[in-house]
Design a protein around this motif. Structure first.
Motif, PDB file in Angstrom:
ATOM      1  N   ALA A  19       0.749  -1.224  -0.034  1.00 24.39           N
ATOM      2  CA  ALA A  19      -0.022   0.170   0.055  1.00 24.39           C
ATOM      3  C   ALA A  19       0.831   1.339   0.017  1.00 24.39           C
ATOM      4  N   ILE A  20       1.905   1.318   0.606  1.00 24.67           N
ATOM      5  CA  ILE A  20       2.820   2.617   0.741  1.00 24.67           C
ATOM      6  C   ILE A  20       3.526   2.600  -0.446  1.00 24.67           C
ATOM      7  N   GLN A  21       3.991   1.623  -1.079  1.00 24.17           N
ATOM      8  CA  GLN A  21       5.157   1.629  -2.256  1.00 24.17           C
ATOM      9  C   GLN A  21       4.186   2.050  -3.510  1.00 24.17           C
ATOM     10  N   SER A  22       2.624   1.448  -3.415  1.00 26.87           N
ATOM     11  CA  SER A  22       1.901   2.211  -4.519  1.00 26.87           C
ATOM     12  C   SER A  22       1.254   3.366  -4.304  1.00 26.87           C
ATOM     13  N   GLY A  23       1.602   4.136  -3.020  1.00 30.53           N
ATOM     14  CA  GLY A  23       0.992   5.541  -2.914  1.00 30.53           C
ATOM     15  C   GLY A  23      -0.307   5.422  -2.246  1.00 30.53           C
ATOM     16  N   ARG A  24      -1.027   4.311  -2.309  1.00 28.16           N
ATOM     17  CA  ARG A  24      -2.472   4.289  -1.611  1.00 28.16           C
ATOM     18  C   ARG A  24      -2.653   4.694  -0.088  1.00 28.16           C
ATOM     19  N   PRO A  26      -0.032   6.867   2.606  1.00 31.33           N
ATOM     20  CA  PRO A  26       1.035   7.662   2.930  1.00 31.33           C
ATOM     21  C   PRO A  26       1.706   6.730   4.218  1.00 31.33           C
ATOM     22  N   ALA A  27       3.026   6.634   4.188  1.00 33.20           N
ATOM     23  CA  ALA A  27       3.622   6.293   5.373  1.00 33.20           C
ATOM     24  C   ALA A  27       3.442   6.910   6.663  1.00 33.20           C
ATOM     25  N   VAL A  28       3.391   8.266   6.413  1.00 37.48           N
ATOM     26  CA  VAL A  28       3.416   9.113   7.550  1.00 37.48           C
ATOM     27  C   VAL A  28       2.041   8.846   8.216  1.00 37.48           C
ATOM     28  N   ASP A  29       0.873   8.752   7.275  1.00 38.09           N
ATOM     29  CA  ASP A  29      -0.499   8.386   8.072  1.00 38.09           C
ATOM     30  C   ASP A  29      -0.456   6.905   8.608  1.00 38.09           C
ATOM     31  N   TYR A  30       0.196   5.919   8.384  1.00 35.67           N
ATOM     32  CA  TYR A  30       0.331   4.533   8.685  1.00 35.67           C
ATOM     33  C   TYR A  30       1.107   4.836   9.881  1.00 35.67           C
ATOM     34  N   VAL A  31       2.265   5.385  10.263  1.00 36.67           N
ATOM     35  CA  VAL A  31       3.102   5.585  11.222  1.00 36.67           C
ATOM     36  C   VAL A  31       2.166   6.068  12.366  1.00 36.67           C
ATOM     37  N   GLY A  32       1.887   7.230  12.082  1.00 32.20           N
ATOM     38  CA  GLY A  32       0.963   8.187  12.866  1.00 32.20           C
ATOM     39  C   GLY A  32      -0.192   7.363  13.675  1.00 32.20           C
ATOM     40  N   THR A  33      -0.773   6.438  12.724  1.00 28.78           N
ATOM     41  CA  THR A  33      -1.911   5.617  13.440  1.00 28.78           C
ATOM     42  C   THR A  33      -1.224   4.490  14.537  1.00 28.78           C
ATOM     43  N   LEU A  34      -0.222   4.149  14.101  1.00 24.85           N
ATOM     44  CA  LEU A  34       0.485   3.052  15.090  1.00 24.85           C
ATOM     45  C   LEU A  34       0.762   3.616  16.290  1.00 24.85           C
ATOM     46  N   LEU A  35       1.437   4.879  16.016  1.00 17.67           N
ATOM     47  CA  LEU A  35       2.206   5.512  17.391  1.00 17.67           C
ATOM     48  C   LEU A  35       0.851   5.964  18.085  1.00 17.67           C
ATOM     49  N   ALA A  59       9.160   8.465   8.173  1.00 13.03           N
ATOM     50  CA  ALA A  59       8.148   8.268   7.361  1.00 13.03           C
ATOM     51  C   ALA A  59       7.683   9.320   6.243  1.00 13.03           C
ATOM     52  N   ARG A  60       8.179  10.405   6.621  1.00 13.33           N
ATOM     53  CA  ARG A  60       8.155  11.488   5.622  1.00 13.33           C
ATOM     54  C   ARG A  60       9.265  11.504   4.356  1.00 13.33           C
ATOM     55  N   ARG A  61      10.360  10.881   4.753  1.00 14.16           N
ATOM     56  CA  ARG A  61      11.269  10.562   3.873  1.00 14.16           C
ATOM     57  C   ARG A  61      10.963   9.534   2.897  1.00 14.16           C
ATOM     58  N   ILE A  62      10.155   8.669   3.383  1.00 13.42           N
ATOM     59  CA  ILE A  62       9.954   7.502   2.478  1.00 13.42           C
ATOM     60  C   ILE A  62       8.710   8.138   1.695  1.00 13.42           C
ATOM     61  N   ASP A  63       7.775   8.964   1.984  1.00 12.24           N
ATOM     62  CA  ASP A  63       6.545   9.490   1.271  1.00 12.24           C
ATOM     63  C   ASP A  63       7.347  10.301   0.177  1.00 12.24           C
ATOM     64  N   ALA A  76       9.488  -0.799   2.238  1.00 16.19           N
ATOM     65  CA  ALA A  76       9.332   0.837   1.933  1.00 16.19           C
ATOM     66  C   ALA A  76       8.339   1.037   3.219  1.00 16.19           C
ATOM     67  N   GLY A  77       8.670   2.277   4.155  1.00 16.27           N
ATOM     68  CA  GLY A  77       7.703   2.468   5.213  1.00 16.27           C
ATOM     69  C   GLY A  77       6.936   1.389   6.195  1.00 16.27           C
ATOM     70  N   LEU A  78       7.708   0.370   6.357  1.00 19.26           N
ATOM     71  CA  LEU A  78       7.132  -0.688   7.233  1.00 19.26           C
ATOM     72  C   LEU A  78       7.677  -0.611   8.587  1.00 19.26           C
ATOM     73  N   PRO A  79       6.694  -0.093   9.664  1.00 14.91           N
ATOM     74  CA  PRO A  79       7.096   0.152  11.015  1.00 14.91           C
ATOM     75  C   PRO A  79       7.337  -1.005  11.617  1.00 14.91           C
ATOM     76  N   VAL A  80       8.613  -1.061  12.446  1.00 17.54           N
ATOM     77  CA  VAL A  80       8.838  -2.387  13.136  1.00 17.54           C
ATOM     78  C   VAL A  80       9.296  -2.013  14.754  1.00 17.54           C
ATOM     79  N   VAL A  81       9.091  -2.826  15.605  1.00 15.93           N
ATOM     80  CA  VAL A  81       9.679  -2.866  16.997  1.00 15.93           C
ATOM     81  C   VAL A  81      10.841  -3.635  17.158  1.00 15.93           C
TER      82      VAL A  81
END
Length: 484
Positions: A19-24, A26-35, A59-63, A76-81
């Motif tokens: 979803a992030i690679q395709s632009g559907r 945004p990584a920043v939205d996804y990371v914000g949701t998980l935070l 995330a902004r750099r990825i976007d 690309a844009g995958l959040p991990v712990v």
């Protein structure tokens, strides 16, 4: 498209990257949701450090990358712990112990760096059983505190990688890294309804799949390894491929697979867990898997001669080497041990410092371990097995013991046994012999708790073992998410 929070939380690692690679998405939205999810579920105590600013900046750099550049990043844009005993540049690596609180390494562990280079975003560090010497992730409340199971916060999530498992299970992150010495990726995976992988270690050198020298607060160089954890085996295969540079999983069909059922690891199980595990066998058999009963009558004896002496003896020397190599705030094991918070870990370190099993170490490493390794190899070869299969743990998650961290349990009214011994019994042989092991969800008990099945494979069969796991999870299905 607009994604709801629930849709984002449900994404697997593979789906999120796509979803992030395709632009559907945004990584920043996804990371914000998980935070936000991490903050809302802070009572689970899954994380010790949350990198809000750093994760959002990455995330902004990825976007900002072009579609072509994103496509070159497999994560690309995958959040991990990342478990709090694995070195991370700019983030605390404390191993859950007071003497290392606030210590920040200068560089990422190689396994972490490969994920980051592939586009992954480190959300934060995951809580753990103090110094990785336990399977409950119950720490003294005055320090790191106990990690709680998302399916029931009054129960343990397993350990020692309990924070990584709890975060993934609770949908705080889709994937992450743990470490495994005796079962520390697989036990918490089983108890929290996710998948956990221990890669091949063998005798080290070329046989070791993941190489993280002096980059993980250790227990035993013979037994320790970093291992990926995720909600699906397919996601684990993605991370494993990035860390090792391996290609796609090999193709296989369930028809013709020969899977051994080792008798000692199916004995003495909690009934509610046994019921779930045997129901899973029926589904897999109906899908074409051939199961082969294997006696393995010497397994317990051989494993018992190796595990304790190796871990206890090597801990003193290996921890000392890590402290010095990393310029840690304390420079001796004695200083580290003097400030241990958890009673169960303090007792173990008393033995480490006293050298209680030193006399058995040489025989354990040079006599009994080679015998165990040959025994495992012969079992696979003689019965023409693709893997062994058994319940990851003997029982489902048990209540948190906040006073002692890890004491005793009973299994359906049996005499009390040590908690660590009870949960380590089935995972320890893979660790001791250095072969790969994978825990994947098998189902839920009647009381609503996850059950894991473990696949162990021959040394070096990691990608094939993961392919078997992917095929199995397609038959067994995903577990329902915890209600939080």
């Amino acid at each position: 498209m607009t994604w709801t929070v629930d849709e984002q939380l449900a994404l697997t690692a593979i789906e999120a990257v796509g979803a992030i690679q395709s632009g559907r998405l945004p990584a920043v939205d996804y990371v914000g949701t998980l935070l936000a999810r991490a903050a809302a579920l802070s009572s689970l105590n899954a994380l010790t450090t949350l990198d809000l600013d750093g994760a959002l900046a990455t995330a902004r750099r990825i976007d900002a990358l072009t579609p072509e550049a994103k496509a070159q990043l497999p994560l690309a844009g995958l959040p991990v712990v990342v478990k709090d005993n694995i070195n991370t540049a700019g983030l605390q690596t404390s191993a859950g112990t007071p003497a290392l609180e606030g210590f920040v390494p200068k560089a990422n562990a190689p396994s972490v760096q490969r994920l980051v280079d592939a586009g992954a975003i480190v959300l934060g560090k995951a809580n753990m059983h103090e110094l990785a010497f336990g399977i409950t992730s119950t720490n003294l409340a005055q320090h790191a505190g106990p990690v709680r199971n998302p399916y029931d916060p009054g129960l343990i999530p397993g350990g020692s990688s309990g924070g990584t498992a709890a975060a993934i299970s609770a949908r705080i992150a889709p994937a992450g890294l743990g470490t495994d010495t005796g079962g520390s990726t697989r036990i918490p995976a089983a108890l929290t309804g996710i998948a956990g992988f221990r890669p091949s270690v063998g005798n080290g050198g070329a046989e070791r799949r993941y190489h993280d020298p002096d980059a993980v607060v250790p227990i035993s160089h013979t037994r320790d390894t970093v291992g990926p954890m995720a909600r699906t085996v397919a996601d684990i295969a993605l991370l494993d491929g990035v860390i090792t540079g391996a290609g796609p999983l090999p193709a296989l069909t369930l028809n013709g697979l020969r899977i051994g059922l080792p008798a000692p690891l199916w004995d003495g199980l909690e009934k509610q867990l046994d019921d779930v595990a045997r129901a899973a066998l029926q589904k897999l058999e109906a899908a074409g898997v051939t199961f082969v009963a294997v006696a393995m009558s010497e397994l317990d004896m051989l494993n018992g001669m190796v595990g304790g002496p190796v871990a206890i003896h090597e801990a003193r020397h290996d921890v000392q080497a890590w402290l010095v190599a990393n310029h840690a705030p304390v420079q001796s094991v004695a200083e580290l041990a003097a400030r241990i918070a958890s009673p169960d870990v303090r007792e173990i370190y008393d033995g480490v410092l006293a050298g209680v099993l030193d006399a058995q170490y040489d025989a354990a490493l040079n006599l009994w371990r080679p015998r165990l390794q040959q025994y495992m190899a012969d079992t696979f070869a003689d019965a023409q097995l693709d893997a062994l299969l058994f319940p990851t743990t003997r029982l489902a998650a048990v209540p948190i013991d906040e006073l002692n961290g890890s004491s005793t349990v009973t299994i359906d009214g049996s005499p009390s046994i040590g908690t660590m011994d009870a949960f380590l019994r089935n995972t320890d042989p893979a660790s001791t012999s250095g072969i790969p092991g994978l825990s994947l969800p098998a189902g839920m008990t009647a009381s609503g708790l996850p059950v894991g099945l473990e696949l162990d494979g021959p040394l070096g069969s990691d990608r094939r073992l993961l392919a078997i796991g992917v095929a199995f999870e397609q038959v067994l299905g995903a577990l329902p998410a915890p209600v939080l």
